[in-house]
Enzyme design. Structure first.
Site, PDB file in Angstrom:
ATOM      1  CB  VAL A 169      -1.014  -0.424   1.276  1.00 50.46           C
ATOM      2  CG1 VAL A 169      -2.000   1.179   1.015  1.00 50.46           C
ATOM      3  CG2 VAL A 169      -2.234  -1.568   1.552  1.00 50.46           C
ATOM      4  CG  ASP A 170       3.145   2.213   3.360  1.00 54.30           C
ATOM      5  OD1 ASP A 170       2.804   4.277   2.954  1.00 54.30           O
ATOM      6  OD2 ASP A 170       3.802   2.180   4.485  1.00 54.30           O
ATOM      7  CB  VAL A 171       5.519  -0.051  -3.024  1.00 55.98           C
ATOM      8  CG1 VAL A 171       5.394   0.187  -4.628  1.00 55.98           C
ATOM      9  CG2 VAL A 171       6.261  -0.497  -2.024  1.00 55.98           C
TER      10      VAL A 171
END
Length: 373
Positions: A169-171
């Protein structure tokens, strides 16, 4: 050296951990000058997120998203350092931050203050759950994977919900932030006007659910965990062989017919239970039993070679080392060596974007923490 895609672009990076630093690293790879602002003493949280650590004692996590940047330690609780940060922001083209909503506003470093002083500034804020009712929720990838439904569709049906093996999700949020920043810069170049770019982790995940999301929004179907099977395609999963497991990703009827021919079971392709993808999905348990029986005669690597030659998407399950070896064998050059100030190097994954005229560049290793504070 080839020309850069973003020459002269100045980015002030207040972000920490992963989503923001990933976005600013991509901009740095494309030629932007990125100054990473870190807190005194410890710097970015990920400098201590280990093991593993490199030979300098820095966590490899930090190394993964901070190349091509300079580090500057500033204490934003200190009035003098805040003034310096403000001056740097007003000298920049882009500011990126992922503080809780309102924190930088109270410090005079928010979007409104800075863009009032410099209307052409592009100001990117990355949050966990937006600036409204979710402003106080902590934006950790694992939490967003849980609350955003990803864990509910990951893992075996009879097992517990599982997270993806990387902070995906961060990526994704970092990628969306990069796209937003580049779009805002294009608008600025055309009009002279900057703007605010907002990305939140939850919305990034929901957008990335793609077919699983539209199953709900369009058809009212709430997807569930199916292990390694696909809700709409079969066979599309790993299957046991005489040695190892073989992944099959059969996306059409031609590929299925070729699979059956290689397995010595051509009649399966004409069986009404399996002749079309919809039929194969409806009868996936019976199909799996047929395929497992056929595959049991040979190792997975042997099947993979023969099926690939027949243009059937198939392969073995690599570990990370095997994945890098494969990319190298295919001539994809997945690794780059970046110089450190002491003359040593650090080996990292290259930027996957290929540009014929302005390719990514690799100028420096992730910076040591600025020692001045």
């Amino acid at each position: 050296m080839p020309s850069a895609a973003l020459p002269g672009l100045r980015v002030l990076d207040f972000s920490r951990v992963l989503a923001g630093p990933f976005a600013t690293m991509l901009l740095a790879d494309l030629g932007a000058t990125v100054t990473k602002v870190e807190r005194p003493g410890t710097g970015d949280d990920t400098r201590a997120w280990g093991p593993p650590f490199d030979e300098t004692g820095t966590a490899t996590y930090f190394q993964s998203v901070n190349r091509n940047k300079d580090s500057l330690v500033l204490d934003l609780a200190d009035a003098g350092d805040r003034e310096r940060a403000r001056a740097l922001a007003l000298e920049s083209d882009v500011v990126v931050e992922n503080f809780r909503p309102g924190v930088l506003d109270r410090l005079g470093l928010g979007d409104t203050d800075l863009r009032t002083a410099k209307p052409e500034l592009v100001y990117c804020s990355i949050t966990g759950f937006g600036r409204g009712a979710g402003a106080e929720l902590p934006g950790y990838d694992l939490l967003v994977q849980a609350l955003g439904g990803l864990m509910s569709i990951t893992g075996p049906p009879e097992g517990e919900p599982q997270k993806v093996g990387v902070a995906v999700v961060d990526v994704l949020a970092g990628l969306f932030a990069t796209v937003g920043i580049l779009a805002a810069l294009r608008h600025r170049d055309a009009t002279g006007e900057g703007q605010r770019v907002e990305v939140d982790l939850l919305s990034s995940l929901l957008a990335a659910l793609v077919n699983q999301g539209s199953a709900y929004t369009v058809a009212g179907v709430v997807p569930t965990r199916m292990g390694n099977q696909h809700p709409s395609i079969a066979p599309y999963e790993p299957l046991p062989c005489a040695g190892g497991e073989l992944v099959l990703a059969v996306g059409n009827d031609r590929q299925f017919a070729a699979l059956c021919a290689v397995l010595g079971r051509p009649a399966l392709a004409d069986d009404p239970l399996f002749a079309t993808n919809s039929a194969r999905v409806s009868n996936r348990a019976a199909l799996r039993a047929e395929l497992v029986a056929a595959l049991a005669t040979r190792p997975a690597a042997d099947w993979a070679r023969e099926l690939t030659a027949a243009r059937v998407p198939a392969g073995v399950v690599n570990d990370v080392a095997g994945a890098f070896r494969l990319a190298s064998a295919l001539g994809l050059d997945p690794l780059v060596d970046l110089p450190r100030p002491d003359g040593s190097t650090v080996r990292l994954t290259r930027n996957p974007i290929g540009l014929s005229a302005t390719p990514p560049s690799y100028r420096s290793a992730p910076p040591p923490l600025d020692p001045r504070k």
